[in-house]
Design a protein around this motif. Structure first.
Motif, mmCIF file in Angstrom:
data_model
loop_
_atom_site.group_PDB
_atom_site.id
_atom_site.type_symbol
_atom_site.label_atom_id
_atom_site.label_comp_id
_atom_site.label_asym_id
_atom_site.label_seq_id
_atom_site.Cartn_x
_atom_site.Cartn_y
_atom_site.Cartn_z
ATOM 1 N N ASP A 109 -5.732 -4.828 0.120
ATOM 2 C CA ASP A 109 -4.492 -4.332 -0.453
ATOM 3 C C ASP A 109 -4.208 -2.940 0.117
ATOM 4 O O ASP A 109 -4.452 -1.925 -0.534
ATOM 5 N N ALA A 110 -3.716 -2.901 1.374
ATOM 6 C CA ALA A 110 -3.440 -1.631 2.056
ATOM 7 C C ALA A 110 -2.356 -1.879 3.104
ATOM 8 O O ALA A 110 -2.149 -3.008 3.527
ATOM 9 N N VAL A 111 -1.694 -0.807 3.513
ATOM 10 C CA VAL A 111 -0.642 -0.913 4.520
ATOM 11 C C VAL A 111 -1.136 -0.325 5.843
ATOM 12 O O VAL A 111 -2.107 0.441 5.871
ATOM 13 N N ALA A 112 -0.466 -0.679 6.927
ATOM 14 C CA ALA A 112 -0.860 -0.200 8.256
ATOM 15 C C ALA A 112 -0.813 1.325 8.300
ATOM 16 O O ALA A 112 0.124 1.948 7.797
ATOM 17 N N GLY A 113 -1.840 1.928 8.879
ATOM 18 C CA GLY A 113 -1.925 3.374 8.982
ATOM 19 C C GLY A 113 -2.668 4.041 7.838
ATOM 20 O O GLY A 113 -3.015 5.214 7.924
ATOM 21 N N GLN A 114 -2.922 3.317 6.767
ATOM 22 C CA GLN A 114 -3.602 3.892 5.605
ATOM 23 C C GLN A 114 -5.103 4.016 5.886
ATOM 24 O O GLN A 114 -5.714 3.165 6.516
ATOM 25 N N LYS A 115 -5.700 5.083 5.388
ATOM 26 C CA LYS A 115 -7.135 5.307 5.537
ATOM 27 C C LYS A 115 -7.828 4.773 4.286
ATOM 28 O O LYS A 115 -7.423 5.100 3.162
ATOM 29 N N ILE A 116 -8.853 3.933 4.475
ATOM 30 C CA ILE A 116 -9.567 3.332 3.352
ATOM 31 C C ILE A 116 -11.061 3.598 3.501
ATOM 32 O O ILE A 116 -11.521 4.039 4.555
ATOM 33 N N GLN A 117 -11.794 3.312 2.428
ATOM 34 C CA GLN A 117 -13.230 3.557 2.433
ATOM 35 C C GLN A 117 -13.946 2.362 1.814
ATOM 36 O O GLN A 117 -13.600 1.922 0.720
#
Length: 150
Positions: free
Chosen positions: A26-34
């Motif tokens: 559940d994230a959009v392109a360019g988003q930083k996740i961990q």
């Protein structure tokens, strides 16, 4: 330094710079996740989690939301009154690039944790509902209720 992380029911051995195709997040392109579910961290010393390594994380950037290759499911029944059916399926995937492997200090990094779409739907479903506004009673029912009280 490398790490073994768990996401989408699968395990991946990663290091900085790797590009992965994981189950839809559940994230959009360019988003930083961990990714916080780290099973093992290696490098100069090897750390194995029980079941996860405390304080370890893998930070990544979402490149794109894609679909996997088409899988064909073909069913055929032999002989008399036979039938056949063909169904196709393309799995939703997320393309991510690993930026960094953190052996410690993941809690203070301030990056949003990676959650799958099922996790996001479950959290939205379990969240407290907004204020419920009751609809006014229908006139017939209100009249019957008033008559019954008298």
């Amino acid at each position: 330094m490398f790490a073994v992380l768990k996401t989408g029911g699968k395990q991946y051995k990663v290091q900085a710079g790797d590009v992965l195709r994981v189950e839809k997040l559940d994230a959009v392109a360019g988003q930083k996740i961990q990714f916080n579910e780290i099973l093992m961290v290696g490098g100069e010393s090897l750390t194995i989690g029980v079941p996860f390594v405390a304080g370890a994380a893998v930070q990544a950037e979402v490149i794109d939301q894609i679909k996997g290759e088409k899988v064909i499911h073909f069913v055929k029944r032999r002989r008399k009154h036979s039938s056949q059916r063909t169904k196709g399926h393309r799995q939703h995937l997320t393309l991510v690039r690993v930026l960094d492997v953190l052996a410690t200090g993941a809690d203070a990094s301030g990056v949003a944790a990676a959650t799958g779409t099922a996790d996001a739907r479950r959290a939205a479903h379990n969240a407290a509902p907004a204020a419920v506004v009751e609809a006014p009673a229908k006139p017939k029912r209100a009249a019957k209720a008033a008559a019954a009280q008298e």
